[in-house]
Design an enzyme around this catalytic site. Structure first.
Site, PDB file in Angstrom:
ATOM      1  N   ARG A 159       0.732  -1.006  -0.116  1.00 55.61           N
ATOM      2  CA  ARG A 159       0.169  -0.020  -0.013  1.00 55.61           C
ATOM      3  C   ARG A 159       0.776   1.265   0.153  1.00 55.61           C
ATOM      4  NH1 ARG A 159      -2.035  -3.273   4.181  1.00 55.61           N
ATOM      5  NH2 ARG A 159      -4.327  -4.279   3.633  1.00 55.61           N
ATOM      6  N   LYS A 182      -1.971  -2.833   7.871  1.00 55.21           N
ATOM      7  CA  LYS A 182      -3.143  -2.178   8.701  1.00 55.21           C
ATOM      8  C   LYS A 182      -3.178  -3.047  10.076  1.00 55.21           C
ATOM      9  CE  LYS A 182      -6.293  -0.881   4.905  1.00 55.21           C
ATOM     10  NZ  LYS A 182      -7.676  -1.055   4.355  1.00 55.21           N
ATOM     11  N   HIS A 250      -3.087   2.766  -5.940  1.00 55.96           N
ATOM     12  CA  HIS A 250      -3.658   1.681  -5.328  1.00 55.96           C
ATOM     13  C   HIS A 250      -4.029   0.446  -6.491  1.00 55.96           C
ATOM     14  CE1 HIS A 250      -5.137  -0.489  -1.700  1.00 55.96           C
ATOM     15  NE2 HIS A 250      -6.076  -0.839  -2.247  1.00 55.96           N
ATOM     16  N   ARG A 253      -1.108  -1.842  -6.762  1.00 52.54           N
ATOM     17  CA  ARG A 253      -1.196  -2.882  -5.916  1.00 52.54           C
ATOM     18  C   ARG A 253      -2.317  -4.019  -6.530  1.00 52.54           C
ATOM     19  NH1 ARG A 253      -1.397  -4.746  -0.129  1.00 52.54           N
ATOM     20  NH2 ARG A 253      -3.651  -5.185   0.289  1.00 52.54           N
ATOM     21  N   HIS A 276      -4.013  -9.583   3.681  1.00 50.27           N
ATOM     22  CA  HIS A 276      -5.570  -9.594   3.657  1.00 50.27           C
ATOM     23  C   HIS A 276      -5.686 -10.286   4.940  1.00 50.27           C
ATOM     24  CE1 HIS A 276      -6.609  -8.227  -0.748  1.00 50.27           C
ATOM     25  NE2 HIS A 276      -6.223  -7.137   0.132  1.00 50.27           N
ATOM     26  N   TYR A 285     -10.238 -11.013  -6.814  1.00 53.85           N
ATOM     27  CA  TYR A 285      -9.250 -10.949  -8.163  1.00 53.85           C
ATOM     28  C   TYR A 285      -9.655 -12.172  -8.901  1.00 53.85           C
ATOM     29  CZ  TYR A 285      -6.621  -7.235  -5.514  1.00 53.85           C
ATOM     30  OH  TYR A 285      -6.325  -6.367  -4.753  1.00 53.85           O
TER      31      TYR A 285
END
Length: 304
Positions: A159, A182, A250, A253, A276, A285
């Protein structure tokens, strides 16, 4: 006894989100802005300061009134859903920490949001965007800097905030890099030789000392590189290359993930590389790749 005034509750909630849930500063600012808008609306509507008792007494109509006022200001379904999600998070905090229920809010259903797929760039466009963004600067070290950051996004799936948070201690890069994502969750990402070389060019040209605790990527005056500066230059590069507005940092990514999938990588591996928490976030995806294959089919098949 815990304070139950609105401003005190807001401070407690944000502190909990930052210290315990470890949410990003960007998310905290968004949540804080939501409460500030809500409290301003309630002060105007009820003519008094906000506290726990007022919040608990609000009906579903009162909550709808707030969202209706936001929609008059141009709020769309996607933003309304985010606003409502923030308020439900606040409601859970009030219940868990103060025993305060917001029954009116619980009756509010989130607006339907059309789920859109990320739009990956082609490999050539992704690399071209990284290189062209750098070329828009006059100074060689700034050129190398922007290209290196964007190649970290496309080549390693970072990110933009993760790339800009790297410290000098990360250099020299090896075959892998430990990244804090995150929720301050760490993960290990692979670093391609071309990405290492790009970062190495930047380090060699940078006029600033490479201190272990200082930002790896510096702004023109030596401070941390702000993502807004990089995004502004990228927008110019996007126009120069004739790329769509969806060609954002983004998107690089997203391109990293979709290109890995197209080459046969499994979802679990991609999930780990992207950081994730849930596999469901990565499964999007598969839809992207299917869409890409259908495009190829319709453009190439004689009966397409």
């Amino acid at each position: 006894m815990a304070e139950t005034g609105g401003d005190a509750l807001a401070r407690q909630w944000l502190a909990t989100l930052g210290n315990e849930r470890r949410l990003s500063p960007h998310t905290l600012r968004a949540y804080q802005a939501t409460l500030e808008r809500l409290f301003a609306h309630l002060r105007h509507a009820f003519g008094c300061e906000v506290d726990a008792a007022l919040l608990q007494g609000m009906t579903a109509a009162d909550w709808r009134g707030f969202l209706a006022a936001r929609r008059i200001g141009g709020l769309g379904n996607k933003s309304a859903a985010r606003e409502l999600s923030a308020l439900h998070t606040f409601a859970r905090f009030l219940h868990d920490r103060h025993g305060v229920l917001l029954p009116g809010l619980q009756q509010m259903a989130a607006p339907k949001v059309k789920k859109s797929l990320p739009r990956p760039l082609s490999p050539a466009d992704a690399i071209g965007l990284a290189e062209t963004t750098g070329e828009l600067h006059d100074e060689p070290w700034l050129q190398a800097r922007d290209t290196a950051v964007l190649l970290l996004l496309y080549g390693a799936g970072l990110r933009i905030g993760e790339a800009l948070a790297l410290k000098g201690a990360a250099w020299p890069l090896g075959e892998s890099l430990r990244v804090v994502g995150k929720g301050r969750k760490e993960r290990l990402v692979a670093i391609l030789p071309s990405v290492r070389e790009a970062v190495g060019r930047y380090v060699a040209l940078s006029p600033w000392p490479l201190d272990a605790g200082a930002p790896l990527f510096r702004g023109a005056r030596g401070g941390p590189l702000a993502d807004g500066v990089l995004r502004a230059t990228l927008r110019k590069a996007r126009v120069a290359l004739g790329l769509p507005a969806s060609a954002t940092p983004h998107a690089l990514r997203h391109s990293f993930a979709s290109h890995l999938l197209a080459k046969g990588a499994d979802l679990r591996t991609i999930q780990e590389l992207l950081g994730h928490q849930s596999l469901a976030s990565t499964q999007i995806y598969t839809s992207i790749d299917s869409a890409r294959l259908l495009d190829v089919y319709h453009s190439a098949h004689p009966r397409g």
